[in-house]
Design an enzyme around this catalytic site. Structure first.
Site, mmCIF file in Angstrom:
data_model
loop_
_atom_site.group_PDB
_atom_site.id
_atom_site.type_symbol
_atom_site.label_atom_id
_atom_site.label_comp_id
_atom_site.label_asym_id
_atom_site.label_seq_id
_atom_site.Cartn_x
_atom_site.Cartn_y
_atom_site.Cartn_z
ATOM 1 N N ASP A 152 -3.273 -14.123 -2.761
ATOM 2 C CA ASP A 152 -3.843 -15.130 -3.666
ATOM 3 C C ASP A 152 -5.042 -14.501 -4.374
ATOM 4 O OD1 ASP A 152 -5.802 -14.994 -1.719
ATOM 5 O OD2 ASP A 152 -5.189 -16.849 -0.733
ATOM 6 N N ARG A 203 0.820 -1.213 0.000
ATOM 7 C CA ARG A 203 0.000 0.000 0.000
ATOM 8 C C ARG A 203 0.861 1.273 0.000
ATOM 9 N NH1 ARG A 203 -3.605 2.609 4.304
ATOM 10 N NH2 ARG A 203 -5.254 3.607 3.081
ATOM 11 N N GLY A 214 3.296 10.996 -8.616
ATOM 12 C CA GLY A 214 4.110 9.961 -9.255
ATOM 13 C C GLY A 214 4.968 9.210 -8.247
ATOM 14 N N ASP A 216 7.816 8.945 -6.528
ATOM 15 C CA ASP A 216 8.932 9.865 -6.305
ATOM 16 C C ASP A 216 9.314 9.938 -4.837
ATOM 17 O OD1 ASP A 216 6.745 11.103 -5.253
ATOM 18 O OD2 ASP A 216 7.208 13.099 -6.052
ATOM 19 N N HIS A 243 0.382 4.330 -2.612
ATOM 20 C CA HIS A 243 0.154 5.727 -2.213
ATOM 21 C C HIS A 243 1.314 6.635 -2.606
ATOM 22 C CE1 HIS A 243 -3.404 5.247 0.827
ATOM 23 N NE2 HIS A 243 -3.551 4.473 -0.224
ATOM 24 N N HIS A 262 -6.063 -5.995 -2.256
ATOM 25 C CA HIS A 262 -6.882 -6.163 -1.049
ATOM 26 C C HIS A 262 -7.100 -7.642 -0.701
ATOM 27 C CE1 HIS A 262 -8.713 -1.822 -1.306
ATOM 28 N NE2 HIS A 262 -7.430 -1.839 -0.994
ATOM 29 N N THR A 263 -6.249 -8.494 -1.184
ATOM 30 C CA THR A 263 -6.276 -9.902 -0.791
ATOM 31 C C THR A 263 -5.531 -10.137 0.515
ATOM 32 O OG1 THR A 263 -5.801 -12.160 -1.496
ATOM 33 C CG2 THR A 263 -4.182 -10.507 -2.109
ATOM 34 N N ASN A 305 -3.810 8.813 4.546
ATOM 35 C CA ASN A 305 -2.527 8.277 5.019
ATOM 36 C C ASN A 305 -2.375 8.269 6.536
ATOM 37 O OD1 ASN A 305 -1.694 7.902 2.351
ATOM 38 N ND2 ASN A 305 -0.757 9.955 2.221
ATOM 39 N N VAL A 345 0.258 9.631 -6.028
ATOM 40 C CA VAL A 345 0.293 11.058 -5.695
ATOM 41 C C VAL A 345 1.649 11.599 -6.141
ATOM 42 C CG1 VAL A 345 0.203 12.739 -3.815
ATOM 43 C CG2 VAL A 345 -1.200 10.660 -3.703
ATOM 44 N N PRO A 379 -8.158 7.553 -3.990
ATOM 45 C CA PRO A 379 -9.488 6.940 -4.044
ATOM 46 C C PRO A 379 -10.006 6.622 -2.640
ATOM 47 C CG PRO A 379 -7.987 5.833 -5.563
ATOM 48 C CD PRO A 379 -7.174 6.820 -4.792
HETATM 49 C C1 HEM Z 1 -9.111 1.189 -6.002
HETATM 50 C C2 HEM Z 1 -9.155 2.065 -5.033
HETATM 51 C C3 HEM Z 1 -8.708 1.767 -3.625
HETATM 52 C C4 HEM Z 1 -9.363 2.131 -2.500
HETATM 53 C C5 HEM Z 1 -10.669 2.914 -2.434
HETATM 54 C C6 HEM Z 1 -8.607 1.622 -1.394
HETATM 55 C C7 HEM Z 1 -8.946 1.820 -0.062
HETATM 56 C C8 HEM Z 1 -8.307 1.226 1.004
HETATM 57 C C9 HEM Z 1 -8.689 1.393 2.380
HETATM 58 C C10 HEM Z 1 -9.838 2.260 2.868
HETATM 59 C C11 HEM Z 1 -7.867 0.643 3.144
HETATM 60 C C12 HEM Z 1 -7.874 0.521 4.664
HETATM 61 C C13 HEM Z 1 -7.065 1.659 5.265
HETATM 62 C C14 HEM Z 1 -7.271 1.811 6.762
HETATM 63 O O1 HEM Z 1 -8.348 1.517 7.272
HETATM 64 O O2 HEM Z 1 -6.330 2.275 7.437
HETATM 65 C C15 HEM Z 1 -6.946 -0.009 2.249
HETATM 66 C C16 HEM Z 1 -5.963 -0.877 2.645
HETATM 67 C C17 HEM Z 1 -5.096 -1.493 1.767
HETATM 68 N N1 HEM Z 1 -4.975 -1.232 0.424
HETATM 69 FE FE1 HEM Z 1 -6.253 -0.192 -0.715
HETATM 70 N N2 HEM Z 1 -7.513 0.949 -1.847
HETATM 71 C C18 HEM Z 1 -7.527 1.014 -3.216
HETATM 72 C C19 HEM Z 1 -6.575 0.495 -4.061
HETATM 73 C C20 HEM Z 1 -5.480 -0.230 -3.664
HETATM 74 C C21 HEM Z 1 -4.420 -0.660 -4.532
HETATM 75 C C22 HEM Z 1 -4.323 -0.342 -6.023
HETATM 76 C C23 HEM Z 1 -3.546 -1.365 -3.766
HETATM 77 C C24 HEM Z 1 -2.249 -2.036 -4.155
HETATM 78 C C25 HEM Z 1 -1.998 -2.541 -5.340
HETATM 79 C C26 HEM Z 1 -4.070 -1.382 -2.420
HETATM 80 C C27 HEM Z 1 -3.508 -2.049 -1.360
HETATM 81 C C28 HEM Z 1 -3.987 -2.030 -0.069
HETATM 82 C C29 HEM Z 1 -3.456 -2.867 0.990
HETATM 83 C C30 HEM Z 1 -2.384 -3.938 0.836
HETATM 84 C C31 HEM Z 1 -4.140 -2.509 2.164
HETATM 85 C C32 HEM Z 1 -3.903 -3.074 3.581
HETATM 86 C C33 HEM Z 1 -2.753 -2.287 4.212
HETATM 87 C C34 HEM Z 1 -2.402 -2.706 5.624
HETATM 88 O O3 HEM Z 1 -2.964 -3.641 6.180
HETATM 89 O O4 HEM Z 1 -1.509 -2.035 6.191
HETATM 90 N N3 HEM Z 1 -5.225 -0.656 -2.386
HETATM 91 N N4 HEM Z 1 -7.227 0.382 0.957
#
Ligand code: HEM
Ligand SMILES: *[C@@H]1O[C@H](CO)[C@@H](O)[C@H](O)[C@H]1NC(C)=O
Ligand SMILES: *[C@@H]1O[C@H](CO)[C@@H](O)[C@H](O)[C@H]1NC(C)=O
Ligand SMILES: *[C@@H]1O[C@H](CO)[C@@H](O)[C@H](O)[C@H]1NC(C)=O
Ligand SMILES: *[C@@H]1O[C@H](CO)[C@@H](O)[C@H](O)[C@H]1NC(C)=O
Length: 315
Positions: A243, A52, A62, A64, A56, A182-183, A84, A60, A152
């Protein structure tokens, strides 16, 4: 006369390639791999957090390293932007890897390349795919809190999220493949609680959320403000494993975030979800390809930017 070395220099200064540090820092991959392995051995969730962090960073300003910059009295970075703050994790992991690299090959490897490699290693360590990463990104000297606030949101409609991805050169297929991130990992209750207790403003739950999953989530996230910072796994079935179960979950109304489950409400994205739910290797291949695209957004190369000595501040 344009000689070979001029051509080579032009080439080197304007594009990324996976052997970029082979001469200047031959042990780079090994060092990053070990740093990620150490961090994940201590805290399994860190694999997800590092992926993640890279998303991020790249989305934002790029890729960088802008996300890594600390706020100061005269400088406002991205760490305290709403998506963040109290949410992005893993800054110390990058610091530790950078500290080792500064001993072995000082002033050579950019912080943003470290983040990019760390994300790749984290996914692989969690059981996911491996892919080649072009390198040679340089670190920026600015950050944008306002752009970070435009990341997003899980509450916004799919069309908005598609538009945000499109504006970064990422298409619908990239969006669906990258959402597979989000797996693993976790989300705080505040990100999905409305689906449990008041989805429609009339106190009803989200009909697109499986009833059993909802009841389990209610234990973790009771309907009180003090549960906002509790968290739940994004993929309740294989919590820490990279997975394709995320997609199988979506097919079965087991997505945690509203924005995840929304991928099933649009025919194009739903068809991709169904395909990834059936063919893990199709997902793995597409995920790697989309990660390379993500890692190419808005990069600084050649003489632009700098190689930071400390990832938290510009030189
Ligand atoms: C498509 C739009 C996306 C939205 C709306 C979104 C939103 C979120 C939100 C709300 C969380 C939980 C954050 C929290 O409660 O602190 C999260 C966690 C996460 N996101 Fe996304 N996300 C998106 C795309 C992505 C992408 C593209 C990736 C990576 C390729 C990603 C990887 C992750 C990971 C791995 C977590 C868990 C992080 C952790 O446990 O520390 N997300 N995301
Ligand atoms: C790379 O790591 C190996 C194993 O730790 C070590 O033997 C070697 O000297 C290192 N090479 C460089 C150039 O640092
Ligand atoms: C290990 O993980 C915990 C969080 O689970 C963290 O507080 C601690 O700093 C980590 N230790 C090391 C050495 O990384
Ligand atoms: C999308 O799928 C639904 C249900 O399968 C169908 O009724 C609808 O016509 C489809 N829409 C488009 C634009 O293909
Ligand atoms: C999903 O797979 C089917 C069958 O292989 C294919 O016809 C379809 O185009 C795929 N859908 C998408 C959106 O790629």
């Amino acid at each position: 006369m344009v000689n070979k070395s001029v051509i080579l220099t032009l080439f080197i200064s304007h594009s990324l390639f996976s052997m970029f540090y082979d001469a200047s820092c031959p042990n780079l991959t090994r060092i990053v791999r070990y740093g990620v392995w150490m961090a994940v051995s201590n805290d399994t969730r860190m694999a997800a957090s590092l992926l993640r962090l890279h998303f991020h960073d790249c989305f934002v300003n790029g890729c960088d390293g802008s996300l890594l910059l600390d706020d100061t009295n005269t400088f406002k970075g991205e760490k305290n932007a709403l998506p963040n703050v109290n949410s992005v994790r893993g800054y110390e992991v990058i610091d530790n890897i950078k500290a080792v690299l500064e001993k072995v090959c000082p002033c050579v490897v950019s912080c943003t390349d470290i983040v990019t490699l760390a994300a790749r290693e984290a996914v692989y360590l969690a059981g996911g795919p491996f892919w080649q990463i072009p390198l040679g990104r340089r670190d920026g000297t600015t950050a944008s809190e306002s752009e970070a606030n435009q990341l997003p949101s899980p509450l916004e409609p799919l069309e908005n999220i598609i538009a945000k991805f499109t504006s970064k050169g990422l298409n619908v297929k990239d969006l669906v493949a990258l959402s597979g991130g989000h797996t693993f990992g976790f989300a705080r209750c505040m990100m999905f609680k409305h689906r449990l207790f008041n989805f429609d403003g009339a106190g009803n739950p989200d009909p697109e959320l499986d009833v059993m999953l909802r009841q389990n989530l209610e234990n973790n996230c009771p309907n009180q403000d003090d549960s906002n910072n509790n968290f739940a796994p994004l993929d309740a079935y294989t919590i820490n494993r990279f997975d394709n179960v995320y997609y199988r979950n979506l097919v079965n109304k087991l997505g945690l975030l509203q924005s995840d489950q929304a991928l099933m409400k649009d025919n194009t994205t739903a068809s991709l979800v169904v395909n990834y739910s059936r063919y893990p290797y199709l997902f793995y291949r597409d995920f790697g390809a989309s990660m390379v695209k993500l890692a190419n957004t808005g990069i600084l190369t050649g003489q632009k930017g700098e190689i930071r000595k400390n990832c938290r501040m510009v030189n």
